[in-house]
Write a protein that holds these residues in place. Structure first.
Motif, PDB file in Angstrom:
ATOM      1  N   CYS A 135      29.096  47.062  29.508  1.00  0.00           N
ATOM      2  CA  CYS A 135      28.735  46.998  27.951  1.00  0.00           C
ATOM      3  C   CYS A 135      28.726  45.284  27.554  1.00  0.00           C
ATOM      4  O   CYS A 135      29.191  44.848  26.521  1.00  0.00           O
ATOM      5  CB  CYS A 135      29.385  47.565  27.063  1.00  0.00           C
ATOM      6  N   GLY A 136      28.327  44.334  28.619  1.00  0.00           N
ATOM      7  CA  GLY A 136      28.319  43.044  28.285  1.00  0.00           C
ATOM      8  C   GLY A 136      29.567  42.378  28.843  1.00  0.00           C
ATOM      9  O   GLY A 136      29.814  40.915  28.643  1.00  0.00           O
ATOM     10  N   ASN A 137      30.744  43.132  28.936  1.00  0.00           N
ATOM     11  CA  ASN A 137      31.953  42.534  29.102  1.00  0.00           C
ATOM     12  C   ASN A 137      31.871  42.414  30.934  1.00  0.00           C
ATOM     13  O   ASN A 137      31.857  43.109  31.758  1.00  0.00           O
ATOM     14  CB  ASN A 137      32.999  43.216  29.167  1.00  0.00           C
ATOM     15  N   ASP A 138      31.748  41.229  31.264  1.00  0.00           N
ATOM     16  CA  ASP A 138      31.330  40.714  32.658  1.00  0.00           C
ATOM     17  C   ASP A 138      32.427  40.165  33.439  1.00  0.00           C
ATOM     18  O   ASP A 138      33.709  39.600  32.953  1.00  0.00           O
ATOM     19  CB  ASP A 138      30.357  39.890  32.799  1.00  0.00           C
ATOM     20  N   PHE A 139      32.566  40.657  34.765  1.00  0.00           N
ATOM     21  CA  PHE A 139      33.762  40.611  35.670  1.00  0.00           C
ATOM     22  C   PHE A 139      32.969  40.068  37.044  1.00  0.00           C
ATOM     23  O   PHE A 139      32.017  40.296  37.405  1.00  0.00           O
ATOM     24  CB  PHE A 139      34.368  41.780  36.127  1.00  0.00           C
ATOM     25  N   LEU A 140      33.862  39.176  37.678  1.00  0.00           N
ATOM     26  CA  LEU A 140      33.401  39.015  39.236  1.00  0.00           C
ATOM     27  C   LEU A 140      34.642  39.668  40.248  1.00  0.00           C
ATOM     28  O   LEU A 140      35.887  39.621  39.828  1.00  0.00           O
ATOM     29  CB  LEU A 140      33.692  37.465  39.518  1.00  0.00           C
ATOM     30  N   ILE A 141      34.057  40.451  40.954  1.00  0.00           N
ATOM     31  CA  ILE A 141      34.930  41.060  41.952  1.00  0.00           C
ATOM     32  C   ILE A 141      35.103  40.250  43.216  1.00  0.00           C
ATOM     33  O   ILE A 141      34.038  40.102  43.849  1.00  0.00           O
ATOM     34  CB  ILE A 141      34.414  42.657  42.339  1.00  0.00           C
ATOM     35  N   VAL A 142      36.008  40.008  43.387  1.00  0.00           N
ATOM     36  CA  VAL A 142      36.407  39.170  44.813  1.00  0.00           C
ATOM     37  C   VAL A 142      37.526  39.948  45.641  1.00  0.00           C
ATOM     38  O   VAL A 142      38.445  40.217  45.200  1.00  0.00           O
ATOM     39  CB  VAL A 142      36.992  37.686  44.164  1.00  0.00           C
ATOM     40  N   ASN A 143      37.254  39.716  47.015  1.00  0.00           N
ATOM     41  CA  ASN A 143      38.106  40.431  47.842  1.00  0.00           C
ATOM     42  C   ASN A 143      39.294  39.421  47.815  1.00  0.00           C
ATOM     43  O   ASN A 143      39.263  38.480  48.229  1.00  0.00           O
ATOM     44  CB  ASN A 143      37.462  40.356  49.294  1.00  0.00           C
ATOM     45  N   ALA A 144      40.406  40.160  47.849  1.00  0.00           N
ATOM     46  CA  ALA A 144      41.803  39.507  47.451  1.00  0.00           C
ATOM     47  C   ALA A 144      42.215  38.700  48.836  1.00  0.00           C
ATOM     48  O   ALA A 144      42.727  37.574  48.780  1.00  0.00           O
ATOM     49  CB  ALA A 144      42.679  40.520  47.065  1.00  0.00           C
ATOM     50  N   ALA A 145      41.698  39.167  49.898  1.00  0.00           N
ATOM     51  CA  ALA A 145      41.893  38.487  51.089  1.00  0.00           C
ATOM     52  C   ALA A 145      41.500  37.232  51.498  1.00  0.00           C
ATOM     53  O   ALA A 145      41.899  36.462  52.357  1.00  0.00           O
ATOM     54  CB  ALA A 145      41.806  39.508  52.228  1.00  0.00           C
ATOM     55  N   GLU A 146      40.658  36.952  50.743  1.00  0.00           N
ATOM     56  CA  GLU A 146      39.551  35.735  51.002  1.00  0.00           C
ATOM     57  C   GLU A 146      40.203  34.578  50.068  1.00  0.00           C
ATOM     58  O   GLU A 146      39.985  33.357  50.269  1.00  0.00           O
ATOM     59  CB  GLU A 146      38.262  35.929  50.465  1.00  0.00           C
ATOM     60  N   VAL A 147      41.130  34.844  49.206  1.00  0.00           N
ATOM     61  CA  VAL A 147      41.734  33.886  48.304  1.00  0.00           C
ATOM     62  C   VAL A 147      43.358  33.788  48.415  1.00  0.00           C
ATOM     63  O   VAL A 147      43.997  35.046  48.271  1.00  0.00           O
ATOM     64  CB  VAL A 147      41.406  33.923  46.897  1.00  0.00           C
ATOM     65  N   ASN A 148      43.883  32.660  48.869  1.00  0.00           N
ATOM     66  CA  ASN A 148      45.457  32.578  48.800  1.00  0.00           C
ATOM     67  C   ASN A 148      45.940  33.065  47.595  1.00  0.00           C
ATOM     68  O   ASN A 148      45.537  32.327  46.554  1.00  0.00           O
ATOM     69  CB  ASN A 148      45.712  31.030  49.192  1.00  0.00           C
ATOM     70  N   PRO A 149      46.953  33.898  47.363  1.00  0.00           N
ATOM     71  CA  PRO A 149      47.661  34.169  46.122  1.00  0.00           C
ATOM     72  C   PRO A 149      47.991  33.218  45.364  1.00  0.00           C
ATOM     73  O   PRO A 149      47.937  33.225  44.031  1.00  0.00           O
ATOM     74  CB  PRO A 149      48.747  35.106  46.538  1.00  0.00           C
ATOM     75  N   LYS A 150      48.411  31.896  46.049  1.00  0.00           N
ATOM     76  CA  LYS A 150      48.964  30.924  45.141  1.00  0.00           C
ATOM     77  C   LYS A 150      47.772  30.332  44.448  1.00  0.00           C
ATOM     78  O   LYS A 150      47.899  29.411  43.501  1.00  0.00           O
ATOM     79  CB  LYS A 150      49.777  29.984  46.253  1.00  0.00           C
TER      80      LYS A 150
ATOM     81  N   VAL B 292      30.340  30.342  38.042  1.00  0.00           N
ATOM     82  CA  VAL B 292      29.385  31.579  37.969  1.00  0.00           C
ATOM     83  C   VAL B 292      29.310  31.999  36.832  1.00  0.00           C
ATOM     84  O   VAL B 292      28.289  32.331  36.148  1.00  0.00           O
ATOM     85  CB  VAL B 292      29.977  32.664  38.852  1.00  0.00           C
ATOM     86  N   GLY B 293      30.419  32.181  35.944  1.00  0.00           N
ATOM     87  CA  GLY B 293      30.545  32.716  34.479  1.00  0.00           C
ATOM     88  C   GLY B 293      31.005  34.006  34.463  1.00  0.00           C
ATOM     89  O   GLY B 293      30.412  35.008  35.169  1.00  0.00           O
ATOM     90  N   ALA B 294      32.237  34.262  33.599  1.00  0.00           N
ATOM     91  CA  ALA B 294      32.549  35.700  33.676  1.00  0.00           C
ATOM     92  C   ALA B 294      33.630  35.679  32.594  1.00  0.00           C
ATOM     93  O   ALA B 294      34.516  34.666  32.445  1.00  0.00           O
ATOM     94  CB  ALA B 294      33.044  36.360  34.858  1.00  0.00           C
ATOM     95  N   ASP B 295      34.201  36.905  32.164  1.00  0.00           N
ATOM     96  CA  ASP B 295      35.192  37.254  31.257  1.00  0.00           C
ATOM     97  C   ASP B 295      36.666  37.086  32.158  1.00  0.00           C
ATOM     98  O   ASP B 295      37.788  37.101  31.442  1.00  0.00           O
ATOM     99  CB  ASP B 295      35.236  38.440  30.442  1.00  0.00           C
ATOM    100  N   GLY B 296      36.277  37.480  33.474  1.00  0.00           N
ATOM    101  CA  GLY B 296      37.748  37.532  34.180  1.00  0.00           C
ATOM    102  C   GLY B 296      37.244  37.822  35.744  1.00  0.00           C
ATOM    103  O   GLY B 296      36.194  38.012  36.186  1.00  0.00           O
ATOM    104  N   VAL B 297      38.402  37.563  36.675  1.00  0.00           N
ATOM    105  CA  VAL B 297      37.964  37.848  38.030  1.00  0.00           C
ATOM    106  C   VAL B 297      38.858  39.207  38.526  1.00  0.00           C
ATOM    107  O   VAL B 297      40.188  39.084  38.179  1.00  0.00           O
ATOM    108  CB  VAL B 297      38.518  36.757  38.865  1.00  0.00           C
ATOM    109  N   GLU B 298      38.456  40.166  38.811  1.00  0.00           N
ATOM    110  CA  GLU B 298      39.084  41.298  39.494  1.00  0.00           C
ATOM    111  C   GLU B 298      39.352  41.100  41.020  1.00  0.00           C
ATOM    112  O   GLU B 298      38.455  41.223  41.850  1.00  0.00           O
ATOM    113  CB  GLU B 298      38.494  42.531  39.218  1.00  0.00           C
ATOM    114  N   TYR B 299      40.734  40.767  41.362  1.00  0.00           N
ATOM    115  CA  TYR B 299      40.784  40.644  42.906  1.00  0.00           C
ATOM    116  C   TYR B 299      41.190  42.077  43.461  1.00  0.00           C
ATOM    117  O   TYR B 299      42.257  42.816  43.092  1.00  0.00           O
ATOM    118  CB  TYR B 299      41.871  39.674  43.265  1.00  0.00           C
TER     119      TYR B 299
END
Length: 270
Positions: A10-25, A41-48
């Protein structure tokens, strides 16, 4: 480079990223860069996302400002749709996502290419009447927890103004109010009829947004409990419609709505 999937509910946009690809810190910093509308890229949030099984995963959500949110109903639904796409799941199949607000079971209602309908179990809400004292006013509403905090305010007309002020102004003031040390999401609700409501959302960590899954749930709970709304409630936001079923008491909220993929890609400079 960071690989991502971009999706919206519904227009609420997210980026889904594999958590293993980004250092938790570095996840906070990467989320802020990725979410920037003009330089990222542009989004309301990132879901790892961390896969924990064939139909299960663990997600952590960073808002566009870098803050951590316990859960997003829309973000969870987008991730569930992506998992279904990856595992070639269809109508009636379930996935389970562990969030910072607890586990959420999501059932695929419909799958058609890059578009999905998903029904998510959203937990048992907690709520109470509350008043917030602003500089020159007192705003009454319903504080609702759906795993994350909300303050729901009822308005009378389609402009969503309250006491002569724009909802965006009041939303921002309440979001950052000292009464909410962790900040709060703010929803403005206009009751259309017994079976439907219309809402506007000021989202913690984002600002005014087109939709919110947990905000939709909170608005429905407040309406059902304090405005005699039907247990099956249609909730309209600027980005689209979602369905909420809640039978009151200790029953769990069921949220049904769309999720759609926009793009996949790789981001530089992260």
């Amino acid at each position: 480079m960071i690989r991502f999937v971009k999706a919206h509910a519904c227009g609420n946009d997210f980026l889904i990223v594999n958590a293993a690809e980004v250092n938790p810190k570095q996840q906070r910093e990467v989320a802020v860069k990725l979410c920037a509308r003009n330089t990222g890229v542009g989004a309301d949030g990132v879901e790892y996302l961390e896969w924990t099984g064939e139909r299960s995963g663990r997600i952590r959500l960073f808002n566009a400002d870098g803050s951590v949110a316990e859960i997003s109903g829309n973000g969870t639904r987008c991730v569930a749709a992506w998992m279904a796409h990856e595992k070639k799941l269809g109508s009636g199949d379930n996935v389970v996502l562990e969030t910072d607000a607890g586990p959420r079971k999501c059932r695929i209602v419909e799958a058609s290419g890059d578009r999905f309908q998903v029904a998510s179990q959203m937990g048992v809400p907690r709520f109470d009447l509350r008043a917030v004292r602003l500089i020159d006013d007192v705003i009454e509403g319903v504080a609702v927890s759906t795993g994350n905090p909300h303050f729901v305010i009822f308005v009378e007309d389609g402009s969503f103004t309250l006491h002569g002020r724009k909802w965006q102004e009041i939303g921002r003031e309440i979001c950052f109010h000292p009464d909410f040390p962790e900040q709060t999401n703010v929803e403005f609700v206009r009751v259309v009829d017994t079976n439907s409501i219309e809402i506007r959302i000021f989202e913690r960590g984002v600002g005014p947004t087109t939709s919110s899954g947990t905000g939709t749930c909170a608005s429905a709970v407040a309406t059902i409990s304090h405005r005699s709304g039907a247990e099956h409630l249609l909730v309209r936001a600027p980005g689209g419609e979602q369905q909420v079923v809640w039978h009151g008491g200790e029953s769990e909220i069921l949220l049904t709505g769309p999720a759609e993929f926009i793009a996949t890609g790789e981001a530089f400079g992260c």
